[in-house]
Scaffold this active site. Structure first.
Site, PDB file in Angstrom:
ATOM      1  N   PRO A 171     -16.064  -1.334   0.066  1.00 36.43           N
ATOM      2  CA  PRO A 171     -17.513  -1.621   0.148  1.00 36.43           C
ATOM      3  C   PRO A 171     -18.441  -0.388  -0.319  1.00 36.43           C
ATOM      4  O   PRO A 171     -19.676  -0.771  -0.077  1.00 36.43           O
ATOM      5  CB  PRO A 171     -17.690  -1.591   1.828  1.00 36.43           C
ATOM      6  CG  PRO A 171     -16.302  -0.691   2.243  1.00 36.43           C
ATOM      7  CD  PRO A 171     -15.462  -1.084   1.191  1.00 36.43           C
ATOM      8  N   LEU A 172     -17.852   0.511  -0.807  1.00 37.13           N
ATOM      9  CA  LEU A 172     -18.799   1.547  -1.399  1.00 37.13           C
ATOM     10  C   LEU A 172     -18.625   1.532  -3.168  1.00 37.13           C
ATOM     11  O   LEU A 172     -18.895   2.498  -3.664  1.00 37.13           O
ATOM     12  CB  LEU A 172     -18.306   2.862  -0.901  1.00 37.13           C
ATOM     13  CG  LEU A 172     -18.562   3.098   0.536  1.00 37.13           C
ATOM     14  CD1 LEU A 172     -18.043   4.428   0.941  1.00 37.13           C
ATOM     15  CD2 LEU A 172     -20.030   2.905   1.060  1.00 37.13           C
ATOM     16  N   TYR A 212       0.773  -1.137  -0.070  1.00 43.38           N
ATOM     17  CA  TYR A 212      -0.051  -0.128   0.259  1.00 43.38           C
ATOM     18  C   TYR A 212       0.761   1.228   0.065  1.00 43.38           C
ATOM     19  O   TYR A 212       1.818   1.368   0.654  1.00 43.38           O
ATOM     20  CB  TYR A 212      -1.043   0.035   1.282  1.00 43.38           C
ATOM     21  CG  TYR A 212      -2.133  -0.774   1.215  1.00 43.38           C
ATOM     22  CD1 TYR A 212      -2.398  -1.561  -0.160  1.00 43.38           C
ATOM     23  CD2 TYR A 212      -2.880  -1.045   2.140  1.00 43.38           C
ATOM     24  CE1 TYR A 212      -3.575  -2.548  -0.134  1.00 43.38           C
ATOM     25  CE2 TYR A 212      -3.785  -2.055   2.279  1.00 43.38           C
ATOM     26  CZ  TYR A 212      -4.209  -2.665   1.022  1.00 43.38           C
ATOM     27  OH  TYR A 212      -5.414  -3.775   0.812  1.00 43.38           O
ATOM     28  N   GLY A 244     -15.764   1.716  -4.746  1.00 46.64           N
ATOM     29  CA  GLY A 244     -14.799   2.306  -5.508  1.00 46.64           C
ATOM     30  C   GLY A 244     -15.191   3.595  -5.805  1.00 46.64           C
ATOM     31  O   GLY A 244     -14.328   4.284  -6.449  1.00 46.64           O
TER      32      GLY A 244
END
Lengths: 300, 300, 300
Positions: free
Chosen positions: C211-212, C53, C214
């Site tokens: 969960p949204l 990341y 992207g």
């Protein structure tokens, strides 16, 4: 008629009579009773329903007929399904088309079915469709309660793929005894995607809905329907079948998975034609000719 | 040469020689013997056949050669296959192209293979293709009888997907020891669909047919073939390979699934080139460069 | 906040804070500490990382912040991942984008993560992506060594399909405790392909990344995004949600698979909004309205 043993204490007739269009037949209660008795004479003892058939009217229609001759109940196996919620004038509380496999819904659906049929047990209850929101713990509880109460004797599913079967089975303490799937010479999806193999692996004799391909094979002008119809016609001549419907039943019955076709006609001649298919046989050449004609390409 | 243990009592050479084009090589029996002996010298002891290769002629051709030096039989593992029925002038009784995995057909096919090879046992018999009409009970009976009679020592399958493996295995009382699948840098289907993972899960070392992609990589003008060929050429330079065929073998051999490439060339130089690939290695960078070049998109 | 028990000795908060964009937030170490403490106050104790990341910078940034208040370490669960190799100025030795799930790479990656975090254990280590070149024996050895050394307490995977889970599990002597997958009302892939069912079958509570969806659901002009956004807006009004993000979290939390959403925002208001979603509920009508709006066709 040959019987298929689905569980130690449940066998069904090799051919099942399906009542999903019962409300369209416009039969009097007496006529329904007559049809049932004709089926029983043929050896067809298993009748397939679902709560939603005829927009929730088929179960009550069957029950009203059965009330005329309640002694018939013990001579048959009643199959019904739950888990789909339909908008219907017969269910004004329903607000949308969705699935509901909650414990509460399953229990309530079975109560409705029992009352509609006028019986105190269902022989075989199926979850109608795999539900992406299914809580398998709730299904397990519902099944256990229904079995303990004697309201449902055996359980199964419909239209389930392998991952759905594996998942649900891992939560149940009762056995699933069938998977009712769409299967016909016109619809090979459950062969191509491995569902039929999985049924064999799990020793689940599958029931086949739309065993005649939903009518398209008889009437559609699509290239595929015409091609398959032509092949079925040719094979019908070769094996002495009365029509291509018999060839389609024979094709299903030839499969080692012990496929149980659901015959959905309200006309006794069509039902007798299906039964007569039990006496026909196909060579492997013929079985594969139909298979490749349907899929439109040769086997490798 | 490294050997792959497929079962307690069966190992095969890391590279297998495939005879599906034996009838095209136009070799005399003496030349076939010479090729066999050259393979054996290289450590290639396993020879792959099928009843249908060369329209049912390859097994007899191999058997005629072997008859010149019968002592070679004990120095090799013979693999053959059954289950496909081909129309052929050598099988005038066949009326159509279809599958037949009935007990009767498997037993008869093995008898034919034994007679053609002039041997009294097959080391490894494979079901050639998944058969949508397979009755696994019949396969199980045939395998059991063949094993008990000593006619076939080990069993496997070819071109099976997970659901087909799971289903068949659930009926067998003998072990499946390999799955012969199409696998090459040019054909990633069995990687993408999980079949190779399933082989690893089941500890089935897979045999790879068409390990060079069937020739397209060398000659096709498709964008994909050109792209992969360019990458393979580049990597060949980097690792000191003699040609892109060696890079393709090395790419397969690098996989932890213990892939067993089937080399189908009748020219000893090509076979030696494959064997030489055993001494080459790829970095992970190179392996993935070939992989992504083949599939045409990067890994996520 | 509700906690999800992933293993006997590991529970995580129902909502996880994800740090994959930590390096984009341009926070001082003090600001990161403040954000962590605010999360902990909300009951969010689980923080999700990966070696790669921020091009290998997020773990060190988090570690630098944690160094200001080392006592926070014991109040949290640290999740990180390994197995992807990225080209990066922070890893000049990397020559290409590929996967590496060799024992050596896993061990080295964990050493790097431990050093970057300034901790002596990882609570949960995930294999970041299924690796087509994975040698499961090496993964098993690495996991065993890391567990025995106390460097990693629990193990899982990310983006694995059923065949990959089955394969890897068959080689491990430690348990996999989660599968971190892409899941949102906008991305139904893991529902449609059975991965979520498999998680339930294996009792693996899945973590949901993106969960949204992207961001597309909020901003895209595609027909599908607009359709779903409209439905989510309508449902937001019906259930009194502050925005469509809350509806999307609620939709995930409603699933019986015990989905653990990873909230990737650096703004505490957005995180609080996610937490508030825990108090909202959807009817089955609403859940399916969102589901069918996303997929663009009704359920059968």
């Amino acid at each position: 008629m040959n019987r298929i043993q689905l569980a130690e204490e449940l066998s069904v007739s090799q051919i099942v009579h399906g009542h999903w269009r019962l409300s369209d037949w416009n039969y009097s209660n007496e006529e329904v009773v007559e049809l049932i008795e004709q089926c029983l004479e043929l050896g067809i003892t298993t009748f397939d329903h679902a709560d939603i058939y005829g927009s929730y009217t088929c179960e009550p229609l069957f029950g009203q007929a059965l009330a005329l001759k309640p002694e018939l109940r013990e001579r048959m196996e009643l199959v019904t399904k739950c888990g789909i919620v339909l908008e219907s004038e017969n269910r004004p509380e329903h607000q949308s088309h969705h699935y509901d496999t909650s414990k509460a819904h399953i229990l309530k659906s079975v109560e409705n079915s029992l009352q509609a049929f006028g019986t105190d047990y269902i022989d075989l209850l199926l979850i109608h469709r795999p539900d992406p929101l299914m809580d398998p713990r709730e299904v397990a509880e519902a099944f256990r309660e229904l079995k303990d109460a004697g309201k449902v004797r055996h359980f199964g599913v419909s239209n389930f793929k392998k991952h759905q079967l594996d998942m649900l089975e891992s939560y149940l303490d009762v056995e699933l005894v069938t998977n009712q799937i769409e299967l016909s010479p016109y619809n090979l999806e459950n062969i191509h995607d491995g569902t039929l193999d999985t049924c064999m692996e799990k020793r689940l004799a599958p029931m086949a809905w739309s065993p005649l391909g939903g009518g398209d094979v008889f009437t559609s002008d699509s290239e595929r329907a015409i091609r398959l119809r032509t092949t079925l016609d040719k094979v019908a001549g070769e094996i002495g079948a009365d029509g291509i419907d018999q060839v389609m039943y024979t094709w299903l019955l030839a499969h080692p998975a012990k496929v149980i076709p659901i015959v959905g006609s309200g006309k006794i001649e069509r039902i007798k034609s299906a039964v007569a298919a039990l006496d026909l046989t196909l060579s492997k050449d013929q079985w594969f000719e139909i298979y490749t004609s349907s899929q439109g390409y040769d086997i490798p």
